[in-house]
Design a protein around this motif. Structure first.
Motif, short mmCIF file in Angstrom:
data_model
loop_
_atom_site.label_atom_id
_atom_site.label_comp_id
_atom_site.label_asym_id
_atom_site.label_seq_id
_atom_site.Cartn_x
_atom_site.Cartn_y
_atom_site.Cartn_z
N GLU A 1 -19.48 31.11 -4.57
CA GLU A 1 -20.21 32.33 -4.24
C GLU A 1 -19.22 33.34 -3.70
O GLU A 1 -18.02 33.09 -3.57
CB GLU A 1 -21.30 32.04 -3.20
CG GLU A 1 -20.79 31.53 -1.89
CD GLU A 1 -21.48 32.17 -0.70
OE1 GLU A 1 -22.16 33.21 -0.87
OE2 GLU A 1 -21.32 31.65 0.41
N LEU B 1 -16.51 33.42 -6.22
CA LEU B 1 -17.19 33.61 -7.49
C LEU B 1 -16.62 34.82 -8.22
O LEU B 1 -16.28 34.73 -9.42
CB LEU B 1 -18.69 33.80 -7.27
CG LEU B 1 -19.53 34.15 -8.49
CD1 LEU B 1 -19.42 33.08 -9.57
CD2 LEU B 1 -20.99 34.38 -8.10
N SER C 1 -15.58 27.44 -14.51
CA SER C 1 -14.86 28.71 -14.59
C SER C 1 -13.48 28.51 -13.98
O SER C 1 -13.33 27.76 -13.01
CB SER C 1 -15.63 29.79 -13.85
OG SER C 1 -14.98 31.05 -13.93
N ILE D 1 -19.69 27.35 -11.20
CA ILE D 1 -20.33 28.63 -10.88
C ILE D 1 -21.73 28.64 -11.49
O ILE D 1 -22.07 27.79 -12.32
CB ILE D 1 -19.52 29.84 -11.41
CG1 ILE D 1 -19.49 29.87 -12.93
CG2 ILE D 1 -18.10 29.82 -10.85
CD1 ILE D 1 -18.89 31.16 -13.50
N ASP E 1 -23.91 33.93 -13.73
CA ASP E 1 -23.05 34.52 -12.70
C ASP E 1 -23.15 36.04 -12.68
O ASP E 1 -22.97 36.68 -11.65
CB ASP E 1 -21.60 34.09 -12.91
CG ASP E 1 -21.09 34.46 -14.29
OD1 ASP E 1 -20.41 35.49 -14.43
OD2 ASP E 1 -21.38 33.72 -15.25
N TRP F 1 -25.84 37.30 -10.21
CA TRP F 1 -25.37 37.18 -8.84
C TRP F 1 -24.36 38.27 -8.52
O TRP F 1 -24.45 38.95 -7.49
CB TRP F 1 -24.73 35.80 -8.68
CG TRP F 1 -24.57 35.34 -7.27
CD1 TRP F 1 -24.32 36.11 -6.17
CD2 TRP F 1 -24.63 33.99 -6.81
NE1 TRP F 1 -24.21 35.33 -5.04
CE2 TRP F 1 -24.40 34.02 -5.41
CE3 TRP F 1 -24.85 32.77 -7.43
CZ2 TRP F 1 -24.36 32.87 -4.63
CZ3 TRP F 1 -24.82 31.62 -6.66
CH2 TRP F 1 -24.59 31.66 -5.29
#
Length: 256
Positions: free
Chosen positions: A56, A60, A196, A205, A209, A212
């Motif tokens: 995150e 991320l 990833s 992830i 994604d 997010w």
């Protein structure tokens, strides 16, 4: 891990690092190398215990956009679902090879209430390097960091909101855009997790994604920002080597 030369090419795009000395730049690079080492240890432990973490925050974004650390960043942000987070919290070693483990729920030194006084930070665990420890210092956004933050893997809790949605277990009222946007994810946006690249490893992830990242950074999240600040080494006050012999005294409440 990227070479130091590759790191230097990246940080040239960050205005906040333009005045760093060679010593400071090398210190920041060493910090990223140290954090990757601890991250690998955490991942190995999670894999051994069949716990499905996912990246995150800056981790991320860094994985998707930079294939590793964001240039000015050197902490790690991951999440676990409710029950898996609880297992991690109760079973992860309190000390290990160059790290120690704290949780905001039990130890006030783990996070600064002076910086985030209106925030729910009771569901963040930190695996902190014993090689880079911060003294109390002024935060660039205001407020005094009283806890020993240091280079760390932040492990955050993702709650099951209902059968269809999940939400983060912490929301920073002052600064975090998720609070304003009522951030939740559909479970089918989070799962199934996918791999990833992150430096010389692959990490988990969210399946979507992009949802997010757009919520957190906007539609242009793939465009590197010249802003930001290195919230690890070197501009957060004095960094000291932790005396492991004093660890139980420093965090007596946690170790009782």
């Amino acid at each position: 891990m990227k070479t130091y030369e590759q790191f230097i090419k990246q940080v040239k795009s960050v205005d906040a690092m333009s005045n760093f000395t060679e010593e400071q730049l090398r210190g920041h690079y060493r910090g990223q190398c140290e954090m990757l080492r601890i991250f690998k240890h955490v991942i190995n432990w999670l894999d051994q215990h069949n716990l499905s973490y996912f990246a995150e925050g800056g981790t991320l974004l860094g994985s998707v956009r930079d294939k590793g650390f964001i240039p000015h960043d050197s902490d790690i942000d991951i999440m676990l679902m409710d029950d898996e987070y609880d297992y991690f919290y109760h079973n992860f070693p309190k000390q290990g090879d160059g790290f120690f483990f704290l949780n905001t729920k039990n130890d006030p030194m783990c996070f600064s209430d002076s910086l985030y006084p209106n925030s729910d930070v009771g569901h963040i665990a930190r695996v902190i390097s014993t090689n880079y420890i911060y003294s109390p210092h002024q935060h660039p956004r205001g407020g005094i960091i009283k806890g020993h933050a240091g280079l760390r893997v932040d492990v955050n809790k993702m709650f099951t909101e209902n059968k269809d949605f999940v939400r983060p277990g912490y929301l920073f009222a002052e600064f975090h855009t998720w609070k304003e946007k009522g951030f939740v994810l559909r479970k089918d946006q989070l799962f199934p997790l996918k791999k990833s690249p992150f430096e010389d490893i692959e990490i988990n992830i969210a399946d979507r994604d992009d949802v997010w990242l757009k919520t957190s950074w906007g539609a242009d999240y793939m465009t590197p920002s010249r802003g930001g600040y290195p919230h690890e080494y070197p501009n957060h006050g004095k960094i000291t080597k932790l005396d492991l012999n004093n660890l139980p005294q420093m965090y007596k409440k946690y170790y009782e």
